[in-house]
Design a protein around this motif. Sequence first.
Motif, PDB file in Angstrom:
ATOM      1  N   PRO A 576       0.834  -1.208   0.000  1.00 41.37           N
ATOM      2  CA  PRO A 576       0.000   0.000   0.000  1.00 41.37           C
ATOM      3  C   PRO A 576       0.865   1.252   0.000  1.00 41.37           C
ATOM      4  N   ARG A 577       0.414   2.266  -0.680  1.00 45.58           N
ATOM      5  CA  ARG A 577       1.125   3.543  -0.719  1.00 45.58           C
ATOM      6  C   ARG A 577       0.776   4.351   0.520  1.00 45.58           C
ATOM      7  N   GLU A 578       1.805   4.898   1.129  1.00 49.15           N
ATOM      8  CA  GLU A 578       1.603   5.755   2.291  1.00 49.15           C
ATOM      9  C   GLU A 578       1.423   7.204   1.833  1.00 49.15           C
ATOM     10  N   PRO A 579       0.747   8.032   2.666  1.00 47.48           N
ATOM     11  CA  PRO A 579       0.527   9.432   2.278  1.00 47.48           C
ATOM     12  C   PRO A 579       1.842  10.180   2.079  1.00 47.48           C
ATOM     13  N   GLY A 580       1.810  11.167   1.201  1.00 50.90           N
ATOM     14  CA  GLY A 580       2.967  12.036   1.035  1.00 50.90           C
ATOM     15  C   GLY A 580       3.572  12.021  -0.352  1.00 50.90           C
ATOM     16  N   ASP A 581       3.142  11.078  -1.215  1.00 46.19           N
ATOM     17  CA  ASP A 581       3.693  11.029  -2.572  1.00 46.19           C
ATOM     18  C   ASP A 581       2.647  10.402  -3.482  1.00 46.19           C
ATOM     19  N   ASP A 582       2.031  11.214  -4.314  1.00 49.94           N
ATOM     20  CA  ASP A 582       1.008  10.736  -5.244  1.00 49.94           C
ATOM     21  C   ASP A 582       1.536  10.639  -6.669  1.00 49.94           C
ATOM     22  N   SER A 583       2.860  10.594  -6.822  1.00 49.45           N
ATOM     23  CA  SER A 583       3.471  10.526  -8.147  1.00 49.45           C
ATOM     24  C   SER A 583       3.111   9.216  -8.838  1.00 49.45           C
ATOM     25  N   THR A 584       3.168   9.220 -10.161  1.00 47.01           N
ATOM     26  CA  THR A 584       2.930   7.994 -10.931  1.00 47.01           C
ATOM     27  C   THR A 584       4.185   7.139 -11.058  1.00 47.01           C
ATOM     28  N   SER A 585       5.334   7.665 -10.621  1.00 46.90           N
ATOM     29  CA  SER A 585       6.582   6.920 -10.771  1.00 46.90           C
ATOM     30  C   SER A 585       7.312   6.694  -9.460  1.00 46.90           C
ATOM     31  N   SER A 586       6.800   7.192  -8.361  1.00 41.33           N
ATOM     32  CA  SER A 586       7.430   6.986  -7.057  1.00 41.33           C
ATOM     33  C   SER A 586       6.344   6.899  -6.001  1.00 41.33           C
ATOM     34  N   ALA A 587       6.709   6.400  -4.829  1.00 38.22           N
ATOM     35  CA  ALA A 587       5.730   6.231  -3.763  1.00 38.22           C
ATOM     36  C   ALA A 587       6.459   6.067  -2.438  1.00 38.22           C
ATOM     37  N   ARG A 588       5.704   6.185  -1.354  1.00 38.91           N
ATOM     38  CA  ARG A 588       6.205   5.927  -0.008  1.00 38.91           C
ATOM     39  C   ARG A 588       5.609   4.620   0.480  1.00 38.91           C
ATOM     40  N   VAL A 589       6.479   3.721   0.952  1.00 44.50           N
ATOM     41  CA  VAL A 589       6.037   2.401   1.405  1.00 44.50           C
ATOM     42  C   VAL A 589       6.747   2.053   2.704  1.00 44.50           C
ATOM     43  N   PHE A 590       6.269   1.003   3.359  1.00 45.38           N
ATOM     44  CA  PHE A 590       6.919   0.534   4.578  1.00 45.38           C
ATOM     45  C   PHE A 590       8.071  -0.388   4.210  1.00 45.38           C
ATOM     46  N   THR A 591       9.109  -0.406   5.035  1.00 45.19           N
ATOM     47  CA  THR A 591      10.329  -1.130   4.676  1.00 45.19           C
ATOM     48  C   THR A 591      10.212  -2.646   4.798  1.00 45.19           C
ATOM     49  N   THR A 592       9.256  -3.138   5.557  1.00 46.70           N
ATOM     50  CA  THR A 592       9.132  -4.580   5.753  1.00 46.70           C
ATOM     51  C   THR A 592       7.978  -5.121   4.921  1.00 46.70           C
ATOM     52  N   VAL A 593       8.224  -6.189   4.169  1.00 46.66           N
ATOM     53  CA  VAL A 593       7.207  -6.778   3.309  1.00 46.66           C
ATOM     54  C   VAL A 593       7.279  -8.296   3.432  1.00 46.66           C
ATOM     55  N   ARG A 594       6.460  -8.942   2.670  1.00 48.81           N
ATOM     56  CA  ARG A 594       6.556 -10.389   2.513  1.00 48.81           C
ATOM     57  C   ARG A 594       6.733 -10.708   1.033  1.00 48.81           C
ATOM     58  N   VAL A 595       7.435 -11.770   0.755  1.00 52.16           N
ATOM     59  CA  VAL A 595       7.610 -12.198  -0.631  1.00 52.16           C
ATOM     60  C   VAL A 595       7.056 -13.607  -0.766  1.00 52.16           C
ATOM     61  N   LYS A 596       6.316 -13.834  -1.834  1.00 55.77           N
ATOM     62  CA  LYS A 596       5.647 -15.119  -2.050  1.00 55.77           C
ATOM     63  C   LYS A 596       6.230 -15.811  -3.271  1.00 55.77           C
ATOM     64  N   ALA A 597       6.572 -17.076  -3.117  1.00 59.31           N
ATOM     65  CA  ALA A 597       7.080 -17.864  -4.245  1.00 59.31           C
ATOM     66  C   ALA A 597       5.923 -18.255  -5.155  1.00 59.31           C
ATOM     67  N   VAL A 598       5.989 -17.873  -6.421  1.00 59.77           N
ATOM     68  CA  VAL A 598       4.890 -18.104  -7.357  1.00 59.77           C
ATOM     69  C   VAL A 598       5.392 -18.804  -8.616  1.00 59.77           C
ATOM     70  N   HIS A 599       4.458 -19.396  -9.344  1.00 59.32           N
ATOM     71  CA  HIS A 599       4.784 -20.038 -10.624  1.00 59.32           C
ATOM     72  C   HIS A 599       4.790 -19.028 -11.762  1.00 59.32           C
ATOM     73  N   GLU A 600       4.106 -17.913 -11.578  1.00 56.32           N
ATOM     74  CA  GLU A 600       4.097 -16.833 -12.545  1.00 56.32           C
ATOM     75  C   GLU A 600       3.621 -15.572 -11.843  1.00 56.32           C
ATOM     76  N   PHE A 601       3.977 -14.420 -12.393  1.00 58.85           N
ATOM     77  CA  PHE A 601       3.501 -13.162 -11.841  1.00 58.85           C
ATOM     78  C   PHE A 601       2.094 -12.918 -12.392  1.00 58.85           C
ATOM     79  N   GLU A 602       1.149 -12.767 -11.486  1.00 58.61           N
ATOM     80  CA  GLU A 602      -0.247 -12.639 -11.923  1.00 58.61           C
ATOM     81  C   GLU A 602      -0.509 -11.277 -12.541  1.00 58.61           C
TER      82      GLU A 602
END
Length: 602
Positions: A576-602
């Motif tokens: 999710p994008r955090e407030p403070g940057d509504d650009s179409t090419s940049s955004a503010r996000v939280f540093t911790t995420v999860r990564v999921k192993a997939v067979h293809e990118f949906e």
Amino acid sequence: MRPPPALLVPGAEVLGYTVERQLGQGGFGTVYLARNAGRPFALKLLHLPRVGERVEREVSILLKLRHPHVVGLQGYGLWPPGEPRFALIVMEYVDGRRLDAWADAENPSARQVARAVLDVARALAATHAAGVLHRDVKEANVMVRASDGLAKLVDFGIGDYTGARGLTEDILPPGTPEYRAPEAWRYFRQHARVPGARYVAGASDDLWALGVVLYWLLTGRKPFDGEDDAGFIEAVLTQTPTPPCDENERVPRALSDVCMRLLEKTSETRTPNALAVIAALEEALRGADAAWDVPLCDAFGEDTATTQGQQDSFEKWMNRPRHRPRRGARAEPETPPSLAGAPTRVRARPRAFRAWTAMAMVLAMVAAGAVRMHGTSHAPEAVPLRQEVAPTDKSPQSDRAAAPSGPEATAAAVALPATHQEVAATVTTQTPETPSLPLPSKPVRKVRSVMTRAAGTAACTALMACPGPQVRPPPPPEPCPIGAVKAMQERGIRMGDQYIAVFDFSHPRIMSVSEGPAQLLLGERVGDLHSGTALSGRLIVRDRVYGRLTWAVTKPGDSFPVCLEVFAEEGGRGMPREPGDDSTSSARVFTTVRVKAVHEFE
């Protein structure tokens, strides 16, 4: 199959070259379209621990060859500059299609086929005159330039030259079994169990392979087949293929004769050299009449007749023993009237949704899923016992690329242009020493989520009640890198599982990111991988920030392809994008995420 040696994302900078996209992968290298000073190049990246001396041999071969029908070497270097792990071969970019794709799409005439094969014969004549053998002549290693139809021989990755040191312990040199000459198979049968036996290929082996290519171009099938490896070898050694002109009445006899002379069972009776092939093709073309300009195969279409003017189903037609294959442009599928104004998706899978409110319906309408349709192709498997098989037909030069391979160690002195060496490469594979510590959970933030704000905006826009930007849909589906699923499974990454990853280990926070290349670090131990393993890929900024990670590098330096989709900690694809940057090419996000192993990118 081993994973490709490297995978760069669009926008990556390597020794002054900016990567645009991947062109192809082979057993030893990955090839990219890259630009330097606005000019396109084919950039071949090879993992040094894997290829060993082959990279120097490839460069050395290309240095010996300067010919309009052979892909040209533009430069060579090692990367990263401090502790090089990769070799970089810069080659002429051939904007076109590989020979099999060209034939399938264009349905060429006998004249067009003869000219393409004549170009390859000229390339082989120059190659053999320089004391070089290609050793992997096949459709996948010939590029047909889009602008003028000129054919170029590419990918000398398993080539050899006079005086070069042997690099394999197998009885047969590297090569593709379908294109091996009878003399190679005879030697294999007679010496398969003789310690130290080595078959030495010659120019005649390349000419035999050219004959196999020509036969396929003329008839749409290979000259030999078998139910298994032993049956295939027996056919090559003992059977005489049906002449192309008897297999397909549109093949001129003169061109059929050129092909059959290339497929003689012994090197002594075969066309003696590439110059003789050139002479025979030129003579045949001089006597060509209007029949040489008729497409060799039937076209696709409902009104296409098979034999005696009868219509038949495609399945029955394809299984008829003797027929002309179909080539050329396929008819576009008809669009249902209800979808006449909708954009076409090649891979589409409708998702069911519930109609809750007008806002929910608007959001549901922008959601899309996709599945990939997989085609299958048949090729004889590698013959067992001691033989090295060439990389898959999806060669690094496939799909509008061109790349070679070649000879000696002196090639290391060949450098990229000086202006390129002075540009520092951006190395993103180095990982800091990071302790495997529990990561603090994400703090509670009393703000509206970006998706909530996007939902409100979409509803307003749909109801014409308030202004606001349109919801930007998620990125389209995309296949995983070749070999990624297998590489992940071998290292204990389980498909469908999610793992913690971070942008850095300093402290959890909101940070700014931009669309393009990115790197995350694995935040926990997963199978054989330690915390801190670097995961490289790219971010795609939409109403959420999507991440597709395609390459992993461990602390010891092992690298392999992956297919990991970035998920938010609280769930859901993308961050999710955090407030403070509504650009179409940049955004503010939280540093911790999860990564999921997939067979293809949906």
